[in-house]
Design a protein around this motif. Structure first.
Motif, short mmCIF file in Angstrom:
data_model
loop_
_atom_site.label_atom_id
_atom_site.label_comp_id
_atom_site.label_asym_id
_atom_site.label_seq_id
_atom_site.Cartn_x
_atom_site.Cartn_y
_atom_site.Cartn_z
N GLY A 71 -7.49 -6.85 2.61
CA GLY A 71 -7.60 -7.25 1.22
C GLY A 71 -6.50 -6.66 0.36
N THR A 72 -6.13 -5.41 0.64
CA THR A 72 -5.05 -4.76 -0.10
C THR A 72 -3.72 -5.46 0.17
N LEU A 73 -3.46 -5.76 1.45
CA LEU A 73 -2.21 -6.44 1.80
C LEU A 73 -2.15 -7.83 1.19
N ARG A 74 -3.26 -8.55 1.22
CA ARG A 74 -3.29 -9.89 0.62
C ARG A 74 -3.01 -9.83 -0.88
N SER A 75 -3.56 -8.82 -1.56
CA SER A 75 -3.33 -8.64 -2.98
C SER A 75 -1.86 -8.32 -3.27
N ILE A 76 -1.25 -7.49 -2.44
CA ILE A 76 0.16 -7.14 -2.60
C ILE A 76 1.03 -8.38 -2.43
N ILE A 77 0.75 -9.17 -1.39
CA ILE A 77 1.52 -10.39 -1.14
C ILE A 77 1.38 -11.35 -2.32
N ARG A 78 0.17 -11.50 -2.82
CA ARG A 78 -0.07 -12.41 -3.96
C ARG A 78 0.67 -11.91 -5.20
N SER A 79 0.67 -10.60 -5.43
CA SER A 79 1.36 -10.04 -6.60
C SER A 79 2.87 -10.21 -6.52
N ALA A 80 3.40 -10.28 -5.30
CA ALA A 80 4.84 -10.45 -5.12
C ALA A 80 5.25 -11.92 -5.16
N ASP A 81 4.31 -12.82 -5.42
CA ASP A 81 4.56 -14.27 -5.46
C ASP A 81 5.10 -14.78 -4.13
N LEU A 134 9.10 -5.75 0.79
CA LEU A 134 9.22 -5.97 -0.65
C LEU A 134 10.63 -5.66 -1.15
N GLU A 135 11.30 -4.69 -0.54
CA GLU A 135 12.68 -4.40 -0.93
C GLU A 135 13.60 -5.57 -0.59
N LYS A 136 13.28 -6.31 0.44
CA LYS A 136 14.09 -7.48 0.83
C LYS A 136 14.02 -8.60 -0.21
N VAL A 137 12.91 -8.65 -0.98
CA VAL A 137 12.76 -9.71 -1.98
C VAL A 137 13.05 -9.21 -3.40
N GLY A 138 13.71 -8.06 -3.53
CA GLY A 138 14.19 -7.64 -4.84
C GLY A 138 13.46 -6.48 -5.48
N PHE A 139 12.43 -5.94 -4.86
CA PHE A 139 11.74 -4.79 -5.43
C PHE A 139 12.48 -3.51 -5.06
N TYR A 140 12.35 -2.50 -5.89
CA TYR A 140 12.92 -1.20 -5.59
C TYR A 140 11.88 -0.13 -5.93
#
Length: 73
Positions: free
Chosen positions: A53-63, A16-22
């Protein structure tokens, strides 16, 4: 659809840090990440393995798609 990998919370945070999250803050075992543009906030449990399910939700939230997420690992 690609199969979800079995990863830890720390590995998920690195992607997630690679795609702009901090990392904004941490409360207990949950890490709160934020992205300013476009705005987004995601909570990642800092566990040894994340449930599918948690990982899929995180991926979806990160677009992101599952394929994009796997490439960033």
């Amino acid at each position: 659809m690609s199969a979800l990998p079995v990863i830890s919370g720390q590995e998920c945070v690195r992607v997630l840090e690679k795609v702009g999250f901090y990392i904004k803050r941490q409360r207990g075992s949950h890490i709160i990440l934020r992205r300013d543009n476009p705005f987004g906030q995601i909570t990642v449990p800092n566990h040894k393995t994340l449930d599918r399910g948690t990982l899929r939700s995180i991926i979806r939230s990160a677009d992101l798609s599952v394929e994009q997420f796997i490439k960033l690992l």
